[in-house]
Design an enzyme around this catalytic site. Structure first.
Site, PDB file in Angstrom:
ATOM      1  N   HIS A 143      11.041  -3.384  -1.571  1.00 53.47           N
ATOM      2  CA  HIS A 143      10.068  -3.045  -0.521  1.00 53.47           C
ATOM      3  C   HIS A 143       9.961  -4.278   0.394  1.00 53.47           C
ATOM      4  CE1 HIS A 143       6.823  -1.361   1.632  1.00 53.47           C
ATOM      5  NE2 HIS A 143       6.028  -0.987   0.636  1.00 53.47           N
ATOM      6  N   ARG A 155      -0.352   2.651   3.835  1.00 57.24           N
ATOM      7  CA  ARG A 155      -0.189   1.401   4.582  1.00 57.24           C
ATOM      8  C   ARG A 155       1.153   1.267   5.285  1.00 57.24           C
ATOM      9  NH1 ARG A 155      -3.873   0.923   1.190  1.00 57.24           N
ATOM     10  NH2 ARG A 155      -2.413   2.194   0.023  1.00 57.24           N
TER      11      ARG A 155
HETATM   12  N1   CP Z   1       1.732  -1.316  -0.214  1.00 58.39           N
HETATM   13  C1   CP Z   1       2.240  -0.092   0.092  1.00 58.39           C
HETATM   14  O1   CP Z   1       3.467   0.112   0.134  1.00 58.39           O
HETATM   15  O2   CP Z   1       1.285   0.858   0.329  1.00 58.39           O
HETATM   16  P1   CP Z   1       1.595   2.400   0.671  1.00 58.39           P
HETATM   17  O3   CP Z   1       2.265   2.993  -0.540  1.00 58.39           O
HETATM   18  O4   CP Z   1       0.257   2.980   0.973  1.00 58.39           O
HETATM   19  O5   CP Z   1       2.533   2.420   1.844  1.00 58.39           O
END
Ligand code: CP
Length: 309
Positions: A133, A55
């Site tokens: 994040h 994502r």
């Molecule tokens: N939510 C998220 O960070 O997904 P990914 O690890 O797929 O980037």
């Protein structure tokens, strides 16, 4: 203060006013994407992913492409000169000439912050170890704003791996800044939120936090349920992961007493913690959440580039 030219390393790096500006623009972009389809023509986004992602990397790429810009980068550091031993500092010194804005994911906490010392273009933290994040938090907030209207007076349960889950760390810090928020933190005792983070938000924002091991007990009283994955990749011993991995599994019967307007979120990827039957419940918005991540990242990109002020 303008967002133009700034880095986004930690959600604390942006004010509440700036956060609201990003969310409002993201919602406008979601309503009328055509209006912004050429706004980044001639601009390049660089993606430096030292750790797997679906994502974050692809929504950033989709964001830039949907605005007429271009993308370059690596999704596996082993295919770059990192494999030959090149340092993060040198990689950034080169990449900031190749792109106008960079997104970095790294397994080591603090590496995007280190990288920002060497970059002449904005660096966005796409997730660093178990630390932060911030753009997942923007994704979470735009989803809450879209479905709840205002981000205030909400009781939020956050469930799963609260120790290693960087999305939880960024989300808790950020939601605590909004008016009258209350949190129920649900985890196995071994995976409780780091005490230093809990103390920080209580001392700074005076929020009410309850810690529990039970998902079912709070179900009737909450406005938002934020489920998270047990972070297999952060465990030192596999046997600990195996013991804890199915601590919580949300299924349709868990939701029997839940509010009609409950919002069920998950940063994804999901492993086993939400049964697929729940996907048909209109309160389950985690795929909508992943979609909104594109628009909020579009807003962030244009504001950091100064394409929109
Ligand atoms: N939510 C998220 O960070 O997904 P990914 O690890 O797929 O980037």
């Amino acid at each position: 203060m303008q967002l133009k030219g700034r880095h986004l390393i930690d959600p604390d790096g942006i004010t509440l006013e700036e956060l609201n500006k990003i969310l409002s623009l993201g919602l406008q972009m979601n309503s009328n994407p055509k209006k912004y389809s050429e706004i980044c023509k001639g601009k390049i986004l660089g993606t430096l992913f030292y750790e797997p992602s679906t994502r974050t990397r692809l929504s950033f790429e989709s964001s830039m492409l949907r605005m007429g810009g271009n993308v370059l980068g690596f999704s596996d550091a082993n295919t770059s000169s990192v494999k030959k031993g090149e340092s993060v500092a040198d990689t950034i010194r080169v990449l900031d000439d190749y792109a106008d804005i960079l997104v970095m994911r790294h397994p080591s906490e603090g590496t995007p912050a280190l990288a920002s010392n060497y970059s002449t273009v904005p660096i966005i933290n796409g997730g660093d170890g178990w630390h932060q994040h911030p753009t997942q938090t923007l994704t979470d907030l735009i989803t809450i704003k879209k479905f709840k209207g205002e981000i205030e007076n909400l009781k939020i349960a956050i469930c799963g791996d609260l120790l290693f889950g960087r999305t939880v760390h960024s989300l808790l810090k950020t939601l605590s800044r909004f008016p009258n928020m209350e949190f129920i933190l649900i985890s196995p005792p071994e995976l409780k939120i780091p005490k230093v983070l809990k103390d920080e938000v209580i001392n700074k924002y005076n929020v009410k936090i309850t810690e529990t091991t039970s998902l079912e007990e709070c179900m009737a009283e909450i406005d938002i349920l934020y489920m998270t994955r047990i972070q297999k990749e952060r465990f030192l011993k596999e046997e600990d992961y195996i013991r804890l991995k199915d601590s919580y599994i949300l299924n349709t019967s868990t939701l029997d007493n839940a509010k009609e307007d409950l919002l069920i979120l998950h940063p994804l990827p999901r492993v086993n913690e939400i049964h697929t039957d729940v996907d048909n419940d209109p309160r389950a918005k985690y795929f909508e959440q992943a979609k909104l991540g594109v628009y909020v990242r579009m807003a962030l990109i244009v504001l950091l580039l100064g394409v929109i002020e």
